[in-house]
Scaffold this motif. Structure first.
Motif, mmCIF file in Angstrom:
data_model
loop_
_atom_site.group_PDB
_atom_site.id
_atom_site.type_symbol
_atom_site.label_atom_id
_atom_site.label_comp_id
_atom_site.label_asym_id
_atom_site.label_seq_id
_atom_site.Cartn_x
_atom_site.Cartn_y
_atom_site.Cartn_z
ATOM 1 N N ASP A 83 0.035 18.121 0.484
ATOM 2 C CA ASP A 83 -0.915 17.019 0.303
ATOM 3 C C ASP A 83 -0.238 15.730 -0.150
ATOM 4 O O ASP A 83 -0.861 14.661 -0.146
ATOM 5 C CB ASP A 83 -1.982 17.408 -0.723
ATOM 6 C CG ASP A 83 -2.827 18.583 -0.269
ATOM 7 O OD1 ASP A 83 -3.033 18.720 0.952
ATOM 8 O OD2 ASP A 83 -3.258 19.380 -1.129
ATOM 9 N N LEU A 84 1.032 15.835 -0.563
ATOM 10 C CA LEU A 84 1.763 14.648 -1.016
ATOM 11 C C LEU A 84 2.394 13.875 0.143
ATOM 12 O O LEU A 84 2.903 12.773 -0.063
ATOM 13 C CB LEU A 84 2.852 15.050 -2.012
ATOM 14 C CG LEU A 84 2.381 15.768 -3.272
ATOM 15 C CD1 LEU A 84 3.575 16.142 -4.159
ATOM 16 C CD2 LEU A 84 1.398 14.912 -4.051
ATOM 17 N N ALA A 85 2.367 14.459 1.329
ATOM 18 C CA ALA A 85 2.935 13.758 2.488
ATOM 19 C C ALA A 85 2.212 12.429 2.688
ATOM 20 O O ALA A 85 0.992 12.338 2.564
ATOM 21 C CB ALA A 85 2.796 14.631 3.739
ATOM 22 N N ASP A 86 3.002 11.412 2.964
ATOM 23 C CA ASP A 86 2.479 10.057 3.199
ATOM 24 C C ASP A 86 1.864 9.422 1.953
ATOM 25 O O ASP A 86 1.182 8.398 2.048
ATOM 26 C CB ASP A 86 1.430 10.054 4.334
ATOM 27 C CG ASP A 86 1.998 10.578 5.638
ATOM 28 O OD1 ASP A 86 3.156 10.258 5.937
ATOM 29 O OD2 ASP A 86 1.278 11.330 6.326
ATOM 30 N N LYS A 87 2.083 10.017 0.794
ATOM 31 C CA LYS A 87 1.624 9.439 -0.458
ATOM 32 C C LYS A 87 2.796 8.721 -1.144
ATOM 33 O O LYS A 87 3.962 9.020 -0.907
ATOM 34 C CB LYS A 87 1.080 10.515 -1.400
ATOM 35 C CG LYS A 87 -0.164 11.235 -0.912
ATOM 36 C CD LYS A 87 -1.382 10.365 -1.062
ATOM 37 C CE LYS A 87 -2.676 11.169 -1.024
ATOM 38 N NZ LYS A 87 -2.880 12.025 0.129
ATOM 39 N N ARG A 88 2.449 7.783 -2.004
ATOM 40 C CA ARG A 88 3.462 7.128 -2.852
ATOM 41 C C ARG A 88 3.574 7.978 -4.123
ATOM 42 O O ARG A 88 2.622 8.036 -4.916
ATOM 43 C CB ARG A 88 3.043 5.701 -3.171
ATOM 44 C CG ARG A 88 2.910 4.780 -1.950
ATOM 45 C CD ARG A 88 2.238 3.466 -2.316
ATOM 46 N NE ARG A 88 0.889 3.680 -2.814
ATOM 47 C CZ ARG A 88 0.152 2.736 -3.399
ATOM 48 N NH1 ARG A 88 0.643 1.522 -3.583
ATOM 49 N NH2 ARG A 88 -1.066 3.017 -3.828
ATOM 50 N N VAL A 89 4.733 8.624 -4.295
ATOM 51 C CA VAL A 89 4.873 9.653 -5.329
ATOM 52 C C VAL A 89 5.950 9.263 -6.341
ATOM 53 O O VAL A 89 7.062 8.852 -5.972
ATOM 54 C CB VAL A 89 5.227 11.022 -4.700
ATOM 55 C CG1 VAL A 89 5.427 12.081 -5.788
ATOM 56 C CG2 VAL A 89 4.131 11.452 -3.731
ATOM 57 N N ALA A 90 5.604 9.422 -7.602
ATOM 58 C CA ALA A 90 6.583 9.233 -8.689
ATOM 59 C C ALA A 90 6.688 10.514 -9.488
ATOM 60 O O ALA A 90 5.706 11.241 -9.672
ATOM 61 C CB ALA A 90 6.156 8.091 -9.605
ATOM 62 N N ILE A 91 7.888 10.777 -9.956
ATOM 63 C CA ILE A 91 8.158 11.873 -10.888
ATOM 64 C C ILE A 91 8.356 11.236 -12.260
ATOM 65 O O ILE A 91 9.123 10.281 -12.400
ATOM 66 C CB ILE A 91 9.441 12.657 -10.510
ATOM 67 C CG1 ILE A 91 9.428 13.039 -9.019
ATOM 68 C CG2 ILE A 91 9.619 13.864 -11.411
ATOM 69 C CD1 ILE A 91 8.418 14.052 -8.634
ATOM 70 N N TRP A 92 7.694 11.766 -13.275
ATOM 71 C CA TRP A 92 7.850 11.221 -14.630
ATOM 72 C C TRP A 92 8.477 12.311 -15.506
ATOM 73 O O TRP A 92 7.833 13.278 -15.859
ATOM 74 C CB TRP A 92 6.506 10.784 -15.187
ATOM 75 C CG TRP A 92 6.590 9.996 -16.468
ATOM 76 C CD1 TRP A 92 7.679 9.822 -17.278
ATOM 77 C CD2 TRP A 92 5.527 9.263 -17.082
ATOM 78 N NE1 TRP A 92 7.376 9.031 -18.348
ATOM 79 C CE2 TRP A 92 6.054 8.665 -18.260
ATOM 80 C CE3 TRP A 92 4.195 9.049 -16.766
ATOM 81 C CZ2 TRP A 92 5.277 7.892 -19.111
ATOM 82 C CZ3 TRP A 92 3.420 8.273 -17.606
ATOM 83 C CH2 TRP A 92 3.960 7.692 -18.771
#
Length: 452
Positions: free
Chosen positions: A5-14
């Motif tokens: 579901d994260l495909a094509d999303k703007r993702v950050a790891i914190w």
């Protein structure tokens, strides 16, 4: 939310601890082309860039404006869910997940026992995995105990034994059995209040089809009374401790003195593990003899051995007053010098101080940032033992050597976090071991992590 579901999303790891690194690896494996941004500390930037050159690395904590640039943040457990910037960004539409939540979403049919509790959760988790493996069950041991779930991404097991901290309980998906070992005041800086800590801890009940709780804790019984399938350990009709034995109803099954981890509270942890094994459909009576071959976890009432005529015990993970009291009671009848104190978290010591005065050790050495307040609590009434106040752990170890009789015990059970002097309780335990004359690295490994 699944990884796909994260495909094509703007993702950050914190967060760039072990949890953050496991999340990065799992996302790279499933979504190799997905751009990833990492927020970490300034001192971690170089390591993060070496770990994954494709990361966009920011060596600072993000504010709400920075977070607004993303659709999803995968946060590490140490990042409080109640940070104002995170709350504001969520209000604006940011989705927040974690390695734990992603693993549960990827493994909806896994047979999971999840364990939480203020104290006892790690030992109970390890005991349950050890007992299950003694029956030949392919068992995973993971979670807060030392192996992020995403490090086992794609692997299978017959039974998943998972420790969850209060930071993670709300991230669990549906599970077969949840266990709550105990409930005291802790981690108020992360949760913001005692009420929120309790509520977050008991979020495990919402995910658990069956809930197993400590039948000796009135508060815990009250807080979980509405669970439709609540079970108890520690009660006479089931697995409990009686007259020095771990018992199943009226039957004495295992002598508590044979358990490699001392104290009645650890015998009760064994009862929790045996009950869980039984609830999951396995033969707990057959597994019980394997308790004798359990290896104590590091920093949890861990016997280090003898040096200079003294026996040294490392309970660095004892970060609450109740844990310190339990450690002292496990050594009743011995000449014990206790080392207490550390980061001042504002916890009330009055009840535990009164209990210690009723069962005083040979000596107490108080050190660390909360030593003044701790001294005031412990000496509010006469204390019938040697009492010393020193600056730090190094001075405390030196003083303990001086005042403990030959054959006596030096017990580090601080009743407080380590952050005034050390990065975490693990570093504090290692340094204590080294000050006592042992190999700090050799005492720190947890056996059995992963699938076995």
């Amino acid at each position: 939310m699944r990884i796909a579901d994260l495909a094509d999303k703007r993702v950050a790891i914190w967060g760039f601890g072990r949890e953050g690194q496991a999340a990065i690896k799992a996302l790279r494996k499933r979504l190799p082309q997905l751009p990833l941004t990492l927020f970490c500390s300034e001192g971690e930037v170089a390591s993060a860039q070496a770990f994954d050159a494709a990361l966009s690395v920011h060596g600072h904590e993000p504010d709400a404006i920075a977070l607004a640039a993303f659709d999803v943040v995968v946060k590490s457990p140490g990042v409080s869910a109640y940070k104002p910037a995170l709350l504001a960004a969520r209000e604006a539409g940011l989705q927040v997940t974690s390695g734990t939540a992603l693993w549960f979403a990827e493994n909806p049919s896994a047979d999971v026992v999840a364990i939480t509790g203020t104290k006892g959760k790690s030992t109970t988790t390890a005991l349950l995995a050890h007992l299950a493996r003694s029956l030949g069950i392919r068992t995973a041991l993971a979670g807060n105990i030392g192996m992020p779930l995403l490090e086992l991404d794609g692997q299978s097991a017959e039974l998943w034994v998972i420790e969850l901290s209060s930071f993670q309980t709300g991230e669990a998906g549906p599970l077969a059995l949840g266990i709550v070992t105990s409930l005291y005041e802790e981690h108020l800086d992360w949760h913001g209040s005692r009420e929120r800590y309790v509520a977050d801890k008991l979020k495990l009940a919402d995910a658990a089809q069956r809930l197993l709780v400590n039948g000796l804790q009135t508060t815990l019984l009250d807080k979980t009374s509405n669970h439709p399938q609540r079970l108890l350990f520690g009660q006479p009709q089931g697995w409990h401790v009686r007259d020095g034995f771990i018992c199943r109803a009226e039957v004495n099954v295992f002598a508590a003195t044979r358990l490699p981890v001392p104290g009645e509270h650890n015998a009760l942890n064994a009862c929790a593990a045996l009950t869980a094994l039984e609830v999951m459909g396995f033969d707990a009576i057959k597994a019980a003899p394997a308790l004798a071959s359990f290896h104590p976890l590091p920093h949890r009432l861990q016997p280090l051995g003898e040096r200079d005529g003294l026996c040294w015990i490392n309970d660095s993970i004892g970060t609450t007053p109740q844990a310190t009291l339990a450690a002292l009671m496990s050594l009743q009848g011995q000449a014990v010098t206790m080392i207490l104190g550390g980061h001042d978290r504002g916890v009330d010591w009055s009840d535990v101080a009164a209990a210690i005065r009723r069962h005083p050790p040979h000596a107490m050495v108080v050190q660390g940032a909360n030593s003044v307040r701790l001294t005031a609590a412990l000496q509010a009434e006469p204390l019938n033992c040697i009492f010393e106040q020193v600056a730090d752990l190094s001075a405390a170890v030196a003083k303990a050597r001086e005042i403990t009789p030959v054959g006596g015990y030096v017990l580090l059970s601080p009743g407080a976090p380590s952050f005034d002097q050390f990065h975490d309780f693990t570093e504090r335990g290692r340094r204590f071991a080294e000050m006592a004359g042992f190999d700090g690295q050799a005492i720190s490994g947890i056996e059995g992590l992963g699938i076995g």
